[in-house]
Design an enzyme around this catalytic site. Structure first.
Site, PDB file in Angstrom:
ATOM      1  N   GLN A  75       0.896  -1.136   0.000  1.00  0.00           N
ATOM      2  CA  GLN A  75       0.000   0.000   0.000  1.00  0.00           C
ATOM      3  C   GLN A  75       0.948   1.202   0.000  1.00  0.00           C
ATOM      4  OE1 GLN A  75      -1.994   3.016   0.366  1.00  0.00           O
ATOM      5  NE2 GLN A  75      -1.011   2.794   2.372  1.00  0.00           N
ATOM      6  N   TYR A 140       2.451   4.538   7.265  1.00  0.00           N
ATOM      7  CA  TYR A 140       3.238   4.020   6.136  1.00  0.00           C
ATOM      8  C   TYR A 140       4.720   3.949   6.519  1.00  0.00           C
ATOM      9  CZ  TYR A 140       5.580   3.923   1.579  1.00  0.00           C
ATOM     10  OH  TYR A 140       6.406   3.607   0.522  1.00  0.00           O
ATOM     11  N   ASN A 169      12.989   9.376  -3.355  1.00  0.00           N
ATOM     12  CA  ASN A 169      11.804   9.580  -4.203  1.00  0.00           C
ATOM     13  C   ASN A 169      12.084   9.083  -5.623  1.00  0.00           C
ATOM     14  OD1 ASN A 169      11.626  11.656  -1.923  1.00  0.00           O
ATOM     15  ND2 ASN A 169       9.579  11.630  -2.780  1.00  0.00           N
ATOM     16  N   ILE A 184       6.431  14.446  -9.703  1.00  0.00           N
ATOM     17  CA  ILE A 184       6.910  14.550 -11.090  1.00  0.00           C
ATOM     18  C   ILE A 184       5.840  14.074 -12.069  1.00  0.00           C
ATOM     19  CG2 ILE A 184       8.635  13.654 -12.730  1.00  0.00           C
ATOM     20  CD1 ILE A 184      10.693  13.984 -10.508  1.00  0.00           C
TER      21      ILE A 184
HETATM   22  N1  LIG Z   1       7.792   5.372  -5.717  1.00  0.00           N
HETATM   23  C1  LIG Z   1       8.587   5.785  -4.734  1.00  0.00           C
HETATM   24  O1  LIG Z   1       9.129   6.887  -4.764  1.00  0.00           O
HETATM   25  C2  LIG Z   1       8.893   4.870  -3.565  1.00  0.00           C
HETATM   26  C3  LIG Z   1       9.709   5.366  -2.539  1.00  0.00           C
HETATM   27  C4  LIG Z   1       9.990   4.535  -1.459  1.00  0.00           C
HETATM   28  C5  LIG Z   1       9.512   3.242  -1.415  1.00  0.00           C
HETATM   29  N2  LIG Z   1       8.715   2.798  -2.417  1.00  0.00           N
HETATM   30  C6  LIG Z   1       8.221   1.411  -2.335  1.00  0.00           C
HETATM   31  O2  LIG Z   1       8.465   0.761  -3.572  1.00  0.00           O
HETATM   32  C7  LIG Z   1       7.457  -0.220  -3.796  1.00  0.00           C
HETATM   33  C8  LIG Z   1       6.842  -0.040  -5.170  1.00  0.00           C
HETATM   34  O3  LIG Z   1       6.205   1.234  -5.220  1.00  0.00           O
HETATM   35  P1  LIG Z   1       5.685   1.899  -6.568  1.00  0.00           P
HETATM   36  O4  LIG Z   1       5.995   3.339  -6.488  1.00  0.00           O
HETATM   37  O5  LIG Z   1       6.118   1.111  -7.716  1.00  0.00           O
HETATM   38  O6  LIG Z   1       4.097   1.778  -6.357  1.00  0.00           O
HETATM   39  P2  LIG Z   1       2.979   1.102  -7.273  1.00  0.00           P
HETATM   40  O7  LIG Z   1       1.671   1.423  -6.608  1.00  0.00           O
HETATM   41  O8  LIG Z   1       3.141   1.495  -8.690  1.00  0.00           O
HETATM   42  O9  LIG Z   1       3.303  -0.436  -7.125  1.00  0.00           O
HETATM   43  C9  LIG Z   1       2.819  -1.263  -6.083  1.00  0.00           C
HETATM   44  C10 LIG Z   1       2.324  -2.557  -6.719  1.00  0.00           C
HETATM   45  O10 LIG Z   1       1.955  -3.466  -5.686  1.00  0.00           O
HETATM   46  C11 LIG Z   1       0.633  -3.962  -5.931  1.00  0.00           C
HETATM   47  N3  LIG Z   1       0.051  -4.203  -4.608  1.00  0.00           N
HETATM   48  C12 LIG Z   1      -0.309  -3.294  -3.673  1.00  0.00           C
HETATM   49  N4  LIG Z   1      -0.714  -3.901  -2.551  1.00  0.00           N
HETATM   50  C13 LIG Z   1      -0.617  -5.229  -2.787  1.00  0.00           C
HETATM   51  C14 LIG Z   1      -0.903  -6.383  -2.014  1.00  0.00           C
HETATM   52  N5  LIG Z   1      -1.348  -6.290  -0.763  1.00  0.00           N
HETATM   53  N6  LIG Z   1      -0.698  -7.587  -2.579  1.00  0.00           N
HETATM   54  C15 LIG Z   1      -0.237  -7.718  -3.856  1.00  0.00           C
HETATM   55  N7  LIG Z   1       0.035  -6.658  -4.629  1.00  0.00           N
HETATM   56  C16 LIG Z   1      -0.152  -5.427  -4.097  1.00  0.00           C
HETATM   57  C17 LIG Z   1      -0.060  -2.895  -6.743  1.00  0.00           C
HETATM   58  O11 LIG Z   1      -1.139  -3.380  -7.519  1.00  0.00           O
HETATM   59  C18 LIG Z   1       1.091  -2.375  -7.606  1.00  0.00           C
HETATM   60  O12 LIG Z   1       1.226  -3.137  -8.777  1.00  0.00           O
HETATM   61  C19 LIG Z   1       6.476  -0.089  -2.641  1.00  0.00           C
HETATM   62  O13 LIG Z   1       6.821  -1.045  -1.657  1.00  0.00           O
HETATM   63  C20 LIG Z   1       6.724   1.303  -2.118  1.00  0.00           C
HETATM   64  O14 LIG Z   1       6.375   1.431  -0.755  1.00  0.00           O
HETATM   65  C21 LIG Z   1       8.382   3.583  -3.492  1.00  0.00           C
END
Ligand SMILES: NC(=O)c1ccc[n+]([C@@H]2O[C@H](COP(=O)([O-])OP(=O)(O)OC[C@H]3O[C@@H](n4cnc5c(N)ncnc54)[C@H](O)[C@@H]3O)[C@@H](O)[C@H]2O)c1
Length: 312
Positions: A75, A140, A169, A184
């Site tokens: 999430q 979170y 980020n 972005i």
């Molecule tokens: N984007 C960022 O800047 C950033 C920064 C720090 C950490 N993160 C971490 O990186 C990871 C990927 O993030 P993202 O930006 O690609 O987000 P995103 O929302 O594009 O990807 C998350 C994916 O996980 C799936 N998902 C969500 N909950 C799920 C569940 N309970 N079971 C199975 N699938 C589930 C969603 O459908 C999606 O495909 C996450 O763990 C996020 O916390 C992202």
């Protein structure tokens, strides 16, 4: 290697899965499609539509015997985690516990966990090193921090190797408009739609923006070179929202910028020290901010033209 990418249909997950695929590995994806999109992955892979906290994941592990698990499913909406901490913990704590337990039961050699700069929260002694005080500001951030403890303890209790990357980020093609690097993709979508840009605060707030292909590369190398423990995955640079607008102006026609009250709880400055990664993995990001932003802008522009053609 047999590689499971949880959240593989998401923004970062799709790049990570593609990196491993292009390096010759067999890819499986678990994703519940809550924010992910199957269109993000166009190469050969197996797909299981499941939530990571679902006990049915056991069958996926049983029938595949993965070597490596990259756990990105989560999430990702900080505001949602404030409104519904239970929901956040369900995906981000119970989901991780389930994946770690199954990994241990079915002989996975390594689990990589996507942690976040959100674990630092209100700590502006930048650039932040991995041993800086963690003071998360949201469920979170708390749950990502708890996740790191799970990973560390799984190593101690069950002997499974884990690597937690604290992403700064992340930005790039395919990014949605929620999540952490969101500004972005929000700005580019606004520019392409001819809408004004909405800035919360004076625009001098900074973030450490890292291009998504550099993140995928670091995850791949971390697995190849058996990195373990907790690492910042960042550029160790700061870009302000006003800098971002300035660079975007050279790529597109920005109609108007509207400055509003700062958002409650937003941190002002963020930058993660990446010297530990550089030292232990001999890794550094290949894209500077301008290069990454151009690639990102071009992708969104092409996608918006495709949509326009479909509507026409
Ligand atoms: N984007 C960022 O800047 C950033 C920064 C720090 C950490 N993160 C971490 O990186 C990871 C990927 O993030 P993202 O930006 O690609 O987000 P995103 O929302 O594009 O990807 C998350 C994916 O996980 C799936 N998902 C969500 N909950 C799920 C569940 N309970 N079971 C199975 N699938 C589930 C969603 O459908 C999606 O495909 C996450 O763990 C996020 O916390 C992202």
């Amino acid at each position: 290697m047999k590689v499971l990418v949880t959240g593989g249909y998401g923004f970062i997950g799709s790049f990570v899965a593609e990196k491993f695929f292009l390096e010759g590995h067999e890819i499986s994806i678990i994703d519940n499609l809550s924010t992910g999109n199957p269109e993000n992955v166009k190469f050969k892979h197996k797909f299981y539509q499941l939530s990571v906290e679902d006990p049915m994941c056991k069958e996926v592990f049983q029938s595949n015997r993965f070597d490596v698990v990259i756990h990105l499913a989560a999430q990702v909406n900080v505001t949602k985690s404030m409104d519904n901490p239970y929901l956040d913990a369900q995906s981000n704590v119970l989901g991780l516990a389930n994946i770690l337990q199954l990994s241990e039961q079915y002989g996975v050699k390594k689990v990589v966990f996507a942690s976040s700069a959100a674990v630092y929260g209100l700590n502006e002694e930048i650039p932040l090193k991995e041993d800086a005080l963690c003071n998360p500001l949201s469920p979170y951030g708390i749950n990502k921090w708890v996740g790191e403890v799970y990973c560390k303890k799984w190593k101690e209790v069950f002997g499974i190797e884990t690597l937690s990357y604290r992403f700064s980020n992340v930005y790039g093609p395919k990014q949605g408009t929620v999540g952490e690097g969101g500004v972005i993709s929000i700005f580019i979508n606004s520019v392409l739609a001819g809408h004004p840009l909405q800035v919360y605060g004076d625009g001098e707030q900074t973030r450490d923006f890292i291009y998504v292909e550099d993140v995928a590369d670091a995850i791949y190398r971390g697995v190849q070179f058996e990195l373990k423990g907790v690492y910042n995955l960042s550029t160790n640079t700061e870009t302000s929202v006003n800098d971002l607008i300035y660079i975007l102006e050279n790529l597109a026609n920005i109609k108007k910028v509207i400055y509003q009250e700062p958002k409650k709880g937003d941190i002002k400055f963020s930058r993660l020290d990446n010297s530990k990664m550089k030292r232990d993995l001999d890794w550094e990001p290949l894209h500077n901010f301008q290069q990454g932003l151009i690639k990102t802008y071009q992708w969104f522009e092409t996608e918006s033209k495709k949509k326009y053609l479909l509507v026409e």
